[in-house]
Enzyme design. Structure first.
Site, PDB file in Angstrom:
ATOM      1  CD  GLU A  24      17.657 -12.174  -8.569  1.00  0.00           C
ATOM      2  OE1 GLU A  24      17.159 -12.760  -7.607  1.00  0.00           O
ATOM      3  OE2 GLU A  24      17.225 -11.080  -8.985  1.00  0.00           O
ATOM      4  CE  LYS A  56      14.255 -10.012 -10.865  1.00  0.00           C
ATOM      5  NZ  LYS A  56      14.949 -10.029  -9.615  1.00  0.00           N
ATOM      6  CG  ASN A  63       0.453   2.075   3.745  1.00  0.00           C
ATOM      7  OD1 ASN A  63      -0.631   2.112   3.187  1.00  0.00           O
ATOM      8  ND2 ASN A  63       1.545   2.610   3.232  1.00  0.00           N
ATOM      9  N   GLY A  64      -0.283  -1.350   6.549  1.00  0.00           N
ATOM     10  CA  GLY A  64       0.091  -2.280   7.616  1.00  0.00           C
ATOM     11  C   GLY A  64      -1.066  -3.202   7.954  1.00  0.00           C
ATOM     12  CB  CYS A  75      -0.875   0.032   1.238  1.00  0.00           C
ATOM     13  SG  CYS A  75      -1.817  -1.456   1.490  1.00  0.00           S
ATOM     14  CD1 TRP A 122      -0.161  -5.630  -3.504  1.00  0.00           C
ATOM     15  CD2 TRP A 122      -0.126  -6.530  -1.448  1.00  0.00           C
ATOM     16  NE1 TRP A 122       0.383  -6.893  -3.591  1.00  0.00           N
ATOM     17  CE2 TRP A 122       0.421  -7.468  -2.357  1.00  0.00           C
ATOM     18  CE3 TRP A 122      -0.209  -6.885  -0.101  1.00  0.00           C
ATOM     19  CZ2 TRP A 122       0.893  -8.713  -1.962  1.00  0.00           C
ATOM     20  CZ3 TRP A 122       0.258  -8.141   0.295  1.00  0.00           C
ATOM     21  CH2 TRP A 122       0.801  -9.034  -0.643  1.00  0.00           C
ATOM     22  NE  ARG A 124       4.533   1.743  -1.032  1.00  0.00           N
ATOM     23  CZ  ARG A 124       5.355   1.841   0.010  1.00  0.00           C
ATOM     24  NH1 ARG A 124       6.444   2.537  -0.090  1.00  0.00           N
ATOM     25  NH2 ARG A 124       5.073   1.245   1.148  1.00  0.00           N
ATOM     26  CD  GLU A 143      10.471 -10.626  -9.342  1.00  0.00           C
ATOM     27  OE1 GLU A 143       9.808 -10.269  -8.361  1.00  0.00           O
ATOM     28  OE2 GLU A 143      11.694 -10.421  -9.423  1.00  0.00           O
ATOM     29  CE  LYS A 164      11.785  -2.058  -6.088  1.00  0.00           C
ATOM     30  NZ  LYS A 164      12.579  -3.099  -6.777  1.00  0.00           N
ATOM     31  CG  HIS A 213      20.616 -35.618  -6.003  1.00  0.00           C
ATOM     32  ND1 HIS A 213      21.065 -36.876  -5.695  1.00  0.00           N
ATOM     33  CD2 HIS A 213      21.726 -34.851  -6.136  1.00  0.00           C
ATOM     34  CE1 HIS A 213      22.382 -36.876  -5.622  1.00  0.00           C
ATOM     35  NE2 HIS A 213      22.814 -35.654  -5.898  1.00  0.00           N
TER      36      HIS A 213
HETATM   37  C1  AGP Z   1      12.876  -9.159  -6.447  1.00  0.00           C
HETATM   38  O1  AGP Z   1      12.758  -9.001  -7.797  1.00  0.00           O
HETATM   39  C2  AGP Z   1      11.732  -9.008  -5.613  1.00  0.00           C
HETATM   40  N1  AGP Z   1      10.615  -8.479  -6.172  1.00  0.00           N
HETATM   41  C3  AGP Z   1      11.808  -9.375  -4.176  1.00  0.00           C
HETATM   42  O2  AGP Z   1      12.231 -10.700  -4.086  1.00  0.00           O
HETATM   43  C4  AGP Z   1      12.711  -8.494  -3.277  1.00  0.00           C
HETATM   44  O3  AGP Z   1      14.055  -8.680  -3.619  1.00  0.00           O
HETATM   45  C5  AGP Z   1      12.455  -8.841  -1.808  1.00  0.00           C
HETATM   46  O4  AGP Z   1      11.115  -8.575  -1.493  1.00  0.00           O
HETATM   47  C6  AGP Z   1      13.369  -8.105  -0.872  1.00  0.00           C
HETATM   48  O5  AGP Z   1      13.240  -6.727  -1.004  1.00  0.00           O
HETATM   49  P1  AGP Z   1      14.254  -5.719  -0.358  1.00  0.00           P
HETATM   50  O6  AGP Z   1      15.565  -5.897  -1.034  1.00  0.00           O
HETATM   51  O7  AGP Z   1      13.674  -4.368  -0.594  1.00  0.00           O
HETATM   52  O8  AGP Z   1      14.348  -6.062   1.082  1.00  0.00           O
END
Ligand code: AGP
Length: 607
Positions: free
Chosen positions: A480, A484, A99-100, A2, A73, A27, A487, A602, A503
């Site tokens: 990673e 990517k 927010n929260g 949010c 959100w 966000r 997501e 985000k 395995h």
């Molecule tokens: C990565 O592409 C993400 N969307 C997510 O995994 C992110 O790295 C994670 O939420 C941690 O965020 P931060 O680095 O702001 O703590």
């Protein structure tokens, strides 16, 4: 997650609120709303979906010079117009954005219902509006303090009351809130991007603080009404940094910015004369650095992968036991804090709840926790015992790219510093620095060949499943790469150690499941080639990220993208660029919303 924006000043509030919300779009959100006050009357407009739906619903020329806005959100209650913020009390005189998560909202709701308050939404946040109303005695700021004393959970709240025009009140506990001081105007936001078009002067509100703003004044107090004098910080970001410029989306911009962002992460921090690094923000003496016996890197998502890569480097070069750990796991497993161990909380946003709470738990046990953050003034940066800013500039796309390579750079510098205090000679240190300084040009040369990766993405983007495979220091790079791809393109992708496929995951191999192998010319090359052959023998398509001139790999793989030869520890940077591009072009080809992928946020400020 949010986003919050609030405004009071001489200009019409609605366009400023909508613009602020647009800057918070990155966000991640599913609905949005605003409340504007005019002549003692509050008008609330809220809509499910993207901001253009809200924008279209706001009547032209909506009058009012003070107001609040929110991007939601969803956590409690489905995504619909009603559950969107702002929420009001039943008289319609008070409006709030939140927010929260309010953890005791169930009990509070029941109690308030019992007292005759009628709830209209399924959210936890609505309870704040009714509680404020029940505790209001002619002063919203005081009512907010009484409300906060009852709430349990996390919140960033901004509230307004129709009988107290041109005034906003805000409070924070675990969810960021920033005050922007403009000329005859004040803004409140959940992060500085919401404010930066109007002012560079900001005050970070801390947990347990309440802020009251009018166009020319602000005051900060604690819940017991004691005055708190706050430092005014100046934001150094430029407005262009949070705009797309000529790029199609922020992710593309941020991928292509990496030669520069990596350079910024090491600039001014290399001591050529002594072949070591300067990291002033660590707040540690050489003696304390020398006494470190164990290093733990705590993070989530992409930042965790950066920690994993660095743990290989640290153990190899500095010969100190080092491992990366998921913050969300560490916090709840009663971690053992050993003497002479040091922790790093790695976080681009500096607001990730899992990482922040892990940091607090570790500090509570007496650990020294350093931060590796991008966002200056973020909660993790402020609460850590020292640390390193990565200086990537704002990262807006949900998928983290440039922050990853800058986090690596910062951790590589830290490794150099520690290693040079131990076994690493001046000459080895010097070679390591040369390799580090070659990264901007190396990544630039790879980015210039983006069309080759785009062609690969076009060929493979219809696949339903992918395996990303690497070994050693490139194993986390495979993780990673898979993160990517999933997501932003929503293609199912698994990252594995190439050694591990036999395995289990090898059962997935068939003609429709491509495997993407990372094959640098390091000591594990032969082993990875054997793993590639195992996949080929089962008719699995193979894409290889290899090194220029590697004909053996080219003969096995169906497709190859090669990077220039580099030092073995530099390959994580070189290999990451094509993986980011691959995910990006697949998502683009499939017509996905690259910057705001579904369900993601985000900065993940809830657990
Ligand atoms: C990565 O592409 C993400 N969307 C997510 O995994 C992110 O790295 C994670 O939420 C941690 O965020 P931060 O680095 O702001 O703590």
């Amino acid at each position: 997650m949010c986003g919050i924006v609030g405004y009071c000043g001489p200009k019409p509030a609605a366009p400023i609120l909508i613009e602020g919300l647009k800057r918070l779009e990155y966000r991640g959100y599913d609905s949005a709303g605003i409340c504007v006050g005019n002549h003692g009357e509050l008008t609330i407009i809220k809509k499910k979906g993207k901001l253009h739906a809200l924008d279209a619903a706001v009547p032209d020329g909506l009058q009012g010079y003070w107001g609040i806005g929110h991007t939601r959100w969803a956590t409690h209650g489905e995504v619909n117009d009603l559950n969107a913020h702002p929420h009001s009390d039943q008289s319609g005189r008070i409006a709030i954005v939140h927010n929260g998560i309010i953890e005791n909202y169930g009990a509070l709701r029941e109690k308030l219902q019992h007292e005759g308050y009628a709830f209209r939404t399924e959210t936890d946040s609505e309870v704040i509006a009714h509680l404020l109303s029940s505790l209001y005695e002619g002063n919203l700021e005081q009512a907010l303090k009484r409300t906060c004393a009852i709430l349990k959970g996390t919140y960033g709240i901004v509230a307004m009351h129709q009988d107290e025009p041109d005034q906003l009140v805000g409070a924070r506990n675990g969810s960021p809130l920033v005050l922007g001081i403009g000329e005859n105007e004040m803004l409140l936001g959940s992060d500085v991007t919401a404010l930066i078009a109007h002012t560079r002067q900001v005050v970070y509100i801390e947990d347990g603080e309440v802020v009251r703003v009018t166009p020319n004044n602000y005051r900060t107090t604690d819940l017991r009404d004691r005055r708190i004098d706050k430092k005014v910080d100046t934001i150094s970001w430029e407005l262009e940094e949070i705009e797309k410029g000529n790029y199609r989306c922020f992710m593309e911009k941020e991928i292509f910015e990496q030669p520069e962002s990596i350079r910024r992460a090491f600039q001014g921090r290399i001591d050529h004369e002594h072949a070591t690094a300067h990291l002033g923000g660590l707040n540690m003496s050489n003696r304390e650095l020398l006494e470190i016996e164990r290093i733990k890197l705590v993070a989530a998502g992409t930042s965790y992968h950066a920690g994993m890569v660095s743990s290989y480097l640290m153990e190899n070069l500095a010969r100190i036991p080092c491992n990366a750990e998921l913050a969300s796991e560490l916090r709840y497993r009663n971690p053992i804090v050993e003497r002479n161990s040091i922790y790093f909380a790695i976080s681009q946003s500096g607001e990730t709840a899992d990482t922040l709470y892990a940091l607090r738990e570790l500090q509570r046990k007496g650990a020294r926790v350093l931060g590796i953050c991008n966002v200056v003034g973020s909660t993790i940066a402020r609460e850590s015992d020292g640390g390193v800013y990565i200086h990537s500039g704002p990262e807006i796309a949900v998928a983290s790219t440039k922050a990853f390579t800058s986090q690596l750079t910062a951790l590589y510098l830290y490794t150099l510093l520690i290693a040079r205090m131990r076994d690493m000679s001046w000459e080895q240190g010097h070679r390591f620095i040369e390799a580090l300084e070659s990264i901007p040009a190396l990544t630039q040369s790879i980015l210039e060949r983006h069309a080759e990766v785009e062609a690969l993405a076009r060929k493979y983007c219809q696949a339903q499943n992918f395996l990303f495979l690497g070994r050693g220091i490139n194993y986390p790079v495979a993780l990673e790469g898979a993160l990517k791809l999933k997501e932003i393109s929503y293609i199912h992708a698994e990252g594995y150690s190439a050694a591990e496929i036999k395995h289990g995951p090898i059962a997935l191999i068939n003609e429709q499941t491509p495997s993407l192998f990372i094959v640098p010319d390091d000591g594990l090359r032969e082993k990875v080639i054997s793993n590639m052959k195992e996949v080929k023998a089962r008719k699995g398509p193979v894409i290889a990220l290899a090194v220029d001139g590697d004909r053996e790999v080219a003969a096995i793989a169906d497709d190859v993208f090669s990077v220039p030869r580099a030092g073995q520890y530099i390959y994580p940077f070189a290999m990451m660029i094509p993986l980011q591009l691959f995910a990006y072009y697949c998502a683009l080809e499939l017509g996905r919303d690259v910057d705001q992928p579904r369900n993601l946020a985000k900065s993940v400020t809830v657990e």
